[in-house]
Design a protein around this motif. Structure first.
Motif, short mmCIF file in Angstrom:
data_model
loop_
_atom_site.label_atom_id
_atom_site.label_comp_id
_atom_site.label_asym_id
_atom_site.label_seq_id
_atom_site.Cartn_x
_atom_site.Cartn_y
_atom_site.Cartn_z
N GLU A 79 0.84 -1.20 0.00
CA GLU A 79 0.00 0.00 0.00
C GLU A 79 0.87 1.25 0.00
O GLU A 79 0.58 2.22 -0.72
N SER A 83 1.10 4.01 -2.99
CA SER A 83 0.80 5.43 -2.74
C SER A 83 1.95 6.31 -3.21
O SER A 83 1.73 7.39 -3.76
N TYR A 118 -4.97 -1.94 -5.79
CA TYR A 118 -5.22 -0.84 -4.85
C TYR A 118 -5.90 0.37 -5.48
O TYR A 118 -6.58 1.12 -4.79
#
Length: 135
Positions: A79, A83, A118
């Protein structure tokens, strides 16, 4: 509300402190983990390395991380990498391949798979959609 505040038979429905209490030692470990990830997300991270940094065995680190972050270390790291990749896709004109490798992915296909997982878009679609929003 005024009547309720004066009611002497009213009972408190919940405690004021809803959060999980975290020891100072755990806070220090979490700080080490955050710092380690923010500095080293672009390279292959070994569980043994970060566990040693936290003075834990690998299984103990995995349990500690999962109980404090409600997800496995590998999920959190992915994650975080995605990002960072998202930010780079928006803020730079770097090729997607370069961004993938800079964010710690050794395989472009793995990067695309994780990015879709994601963000529900490919990196190219994400970059294009974001730039259209601000055009």
């Amino acid at each position: 509300l005024h009547h309720l505040s004066e009611d002497t038979e009213a009972q408190q429905l919940s405690k004021l402190d809803h959060g999980k209490r975290v020891s100072l030692e755990s806070q220090d470990r979490m700080g080490l983990i955050f710092n380690f990830i923010s500095v080293n997300f672009g390279r292959k991270n070994s569980l043994k390395e970060i566990a040693t940094l936290c003075h834990l065995t690998e299984p103990s680190f995995s349990r500690f991380f999962s109980s404090n972050f409600q997800k496995p270390f590998s999920s959190y790291l992915n994650e975080y990498r995605i990002s960072q990749a998202s930010r780079l896709l928006i803020e730079t004109h770097d090729p997607i391949t370069q961004i993938a490798f800079a964010c710690g992915y050794e395989s472009l296909s793995l990067f695309y798979t994780q990015f879709r997982k994601y963000k529900a878009l490919s990196p190219k679609q994400y970059r294009k959609a974001y730039k259209l929003d601000f055009a």
